[in-house]
Design an enzyme around this catalytic site. Structure first.
Site, PDB file in Angstrom:
ATOM      1  N   LYS A  42      34.096  58.727  -9.330  1.00 52.78           N
ATOM      2  CA  LYS A  42      33.388  57.448  -9.400  1.00 52.78           C
ATOM      3  C   LYS A  42      34.370  56.298  -9.158  1.00 52.78           C
ATOM      4  O   LYS A  42      34.765  56.088  -8.033  1.00 52.78           O
ATOM      5  CB  LYS A  42      32.624  57.377 -10.709  1.00 52.78           C
ATOM      6  CG  LYS A  42      31.447  58.339 -10.582  1.00 52.78           C
ATOM      7  CD  LYS A  42      30.776  58.749 -11.827  1.00 52.78           C
ATOM      8  CE  LYS A  42      29.714  59.789 -11.441  1.00 52.78           C
ATOM      9  NZ  LYS A  42      29.296  60.606 -12.552  1.00 52.78           N
ATOM     10  N   HIS A  58      31.733  55.945 -16.180  1.00 52.28           N
ATOM     11  CA  HIS A  58      31.401  54.686 -15.495  1.00 52.28           C
ATOM     12  C   HIS A  58      32.176  53.476 -16.016  1.00 52.28           C
ATOM     13  O   HIS A  58      31.973  52.365 -15.537  1.00 52.28           O
ATOM     14  CB  HIS A  58      29.900  54.432 -15.588  1.00 52.28           C
ATOM     15  CG  HIS A  58      29.108  55.543 -14.974  1.00 52.28           C
ATOM     16  ND1 HIS A  58      28.846  55.617 -13.622  1.00 52.28           N
ATOM     17  CD2 HIS A  58      28.588  56.664 -15.515  1.00 52.28           C
ATOM     18  CE1 HIS A  58      28.171  56.716 -13.372  1.00 52.28           C
ATOM     19  NE2 HIS A  58      27.997  57.375 -14.500  1.00 52.28           N
ATOM     20  N   SER A 118      25.103  55.975 -17.752  1.00 54.32           N
ATOM     21  CA  SER A 118      25.083  56.120 -16.298  1.00 54.32           C
ATOM     22  C   SER A 118      23.827  55.547 -15.646  1.00 54.32           C
ATOM     23  O   SER A 118      23.891  55.063 -14.526  1.00 54.32           O
ATOM     24  CB  SER A 118      25.255  57.583 -15.912  1.00 54.32           C
ATOM     25  OG  SER A 118      24.257  58.388 -16.510  1.00 54.32           O
TER      26      SER A 118
HETATM   27  C1  LIG Z   1      28.755  61.777 -12.889  1.00 61.87           C
HETATM   28  C2  LIG Z   1      28.861  62.007 -14.331  1.00 61.87           C
HETATM   29  C3  LIG Z   1      29.335  63.224 -14.819  1.00 61.87           C
HETATM   30  C4  LIG Z   1      29.618  64.395 -13.939  1.00 61.87           C
HETATM   31  O1  LIG Z   1      30.794  64.216 -13.225  1.00 61.87           O
HETATM   32  P1  LIG Z   1      30.997  65.003 -11.853  1.00 61.87           P
HETATM   33  O2  LIG Z   1      32.450  64.958 -11.618  1.00 61.87           O
HETATM   34  O3  LIG Z   1      30.191  64.294 -10.829  1.00 61.87           O
HETATM   35  O4  LIG Z   1      30.493  66.408 -12.093  1.00 61.87           O
HETATM   36  C5  LIG Z   1      29.500  63.348 -16.178  1.00 61.87           C
HETATM   37  N1  LIG Z   1      29.191  62.337 -17.018  1.00 61.87           N
HETATM   38  C6  LIG Z   1      28.700  61.169 -16.577  1.00 61.87           C
HETATM   39  C7  LIG Z   1      28.372  60.087 -17.555  1.00 61.87           C
HETATM   40  C8  LIG Z   1      28.520  60.968 -15.228  1.00 61.87           C
HETATM   41  O5  LIG Z   1      28.002  59.835 -14.777  1.00 61.87           O
END
Ligand SMILES: *Cc1c(COP(=O)(O)O)cnc(C)c1O
Length: 402
Positions: free
Chosen positions: A238, A206, A178
């Site tokens: 995302k 991602h 991330s």
């Molecule tokens: C954003 C993210 C999460 C958390 O997800 P949310 O739905 O925002 O709680 C978990 N793992 C990774 C790699 C992330 O980038």
């Protein structure tokens, strides 16, 4: 003795170290332009990589679902909160990921916490890449299993740790990392897991929607099935542009989670309208290859430009020569010093660009960075404008500190 009277001093120290975080109030929908304090800023910090967070079809599906289902889900999934909308989305995501079953979670953080604790505990072991997302590290730490971190993307180092008198072994990794935008060596990790009778869990927050055939993510890019990666985690906030998360895997895995994942059992289900909105965005993710093509060309344009400016980009390593080159919508520029990183980000802001300064503890000490993220909706010219602004922001920085 420490008591709460020290909180103000702790905050002050945090500020002095350039680590203080505060929130920016956004007055517009997510998109390439964000309205902040009445000003329009060019957005280079969102995870809405495909530009679906405010897509008309996604918005319309959400509105219609509110008419059909109301707003609140009313309870947890296991009581009376599991709607037809949730169920349909789970089936469609299972199809999309090529897994037997999918379980929706309210957030990715909760999914990671719940899954790891449901699968391993005292007497077991969990192995994590040291750059894993905080939610994976927290999940591993709170599971009660023996917790081991291996060097970033270092399969040999992991291998050297994978022995001992422990019960189950769970290897956990981000797919696309991330904060670095680089990639886990999934084929090698899968092979090692198989050899050691461990399970591999991949958090592809991602990569899903962005990489692989039809946006199937890093696991799809490498053609890794449920046998190779028994636990696949994805987030919906995302690339999908909505909200929520899911775990995909075998029927046994999903049934185990329904019985045992506390962050699934003891929380209110996602509002059904989010599930309907995600069903609409999933259609776009699958159909709109142009979004991925566009991201790829923007990422390459940014990278070439940044390298020409002599900026330190993160090396994105590709593990196997056999596959297509990988690329990332996350293009960090490593600055190192937290305070300098904040200064550059503030200068970019003054110039009308929103780029986030990522500092410890989100990233290791001394590796503060600007995390530039690209969207399929950016214009090439906007990427060029950012590069020009970056050059200016960094030049004046050097002269200021001389
Ligand atoms: C954003 C993210 C999460 C958390 O997800 P949310 O739905 O925002 O709680 C978990 N793992 C990774 C790699 C992330 O980038």
């Amino acid at each position: 003795m420490s008591d709460f009277s020290q909180l103000p001093a702790e905050l002050q120290a945090h500020k002095a170290a350039g680590l203080y975080r505060s929130r920016r109030v956004i007055e517009s929908p997510q998109g390439i332009h964000l309205q902040v304090n009445g000003r329009s800023l060019l957005n280079f910090c969102s995870n809405d990589y495909l530009g679906l967070a405010n897509h008309p079809e996604v918005v319309a599906a959400f509105k219609k679902a509110v008419d059909d289902y109301g707003v609140g889900s009313g309870s947890a999934h296991l009581i009376c909160g599991h709607s037809r909308a949730h169920h349909a989305l789970e089936e469609e995501l299972a199809d999309f990921t090529g897994r037997d079953k999918v379980l929706l979670f309210s957030t990715g953080y909760m999914a990671n916490l719940g899954v790891i604790s449901a699968l391993v505990g005292r007497g077991d072991a969990v192995y994590e890449d040291r750059l894993n997302h905080a939610s994976l590290l927290d999940g591993g730490l709170s599971s009660g299993a023996r917790f081991k971190r291996y060097r970033h993307a270092d399969v040999a180092h992991l291998d050297s740790q994978l022995h001992g008198p422990w019960g189950r072994s769970l290897i956990v990794t981000d797919g696309v990392f991330s904060m670095d935008g680089d990639f886990a060596p999934l084929p090698e990790l899968a092979a090692l897991a198989k050899a050691k009778k461990a399970w591999l869990m991949v958090d592809d927050a991602h990569g899903l929607g962005v990489l692989g055939h039809k946006g199937g993510g890093l696991v799809a890019h490498y053609g890794l099935t449920q046998q190779h990666v028994p636990v696949l985690m994805g987030t919906l906030g995302k690339g999908f542009g909505t909200f929520g998360a899911f775990i995909a895997g075998s029927e046994t895995l999903i049934e185990t989670l329904i019985q045992k994942a506390r962050s699934y059992i003891f929380t209110t289900a996602l509002p059904p309208a989010f599930a309907e909105a995600t069903r609409a965005s999933l259609k776009r993710v699958i159909a709109d290859d142009w979004r991925r093509e566009r991201l790829k060309s923007l990422a390459s344009r940014f990278r070439t430009g940044a390298e020409q400016l002599g900026l330190e980009c993160v090396q994105t390593t590709v593990a196997t020569e056999a596959s297509e080159p990988l690329w990332s919508a996350i293009q960090p520029i490593i600055i190192g010093d937290s305070q300098q990183t904040v200064t550059i980000s503030e200068r970019l802001l003054a110039a009308g660009f929103l780029v986030s300064a990522i500092r410890p503890p989100t990233v290791p000490k001394g590796s503060a960075r600007l995390r530039v993220t690209l969207s399929a909706l950016h214009e090439e010219q906007q990427v060029d404008q950012l590069l020009t602004a970056l050059e200016k922001a960094m030049l004046s920085l050097t002269s200021a500190s001389d």
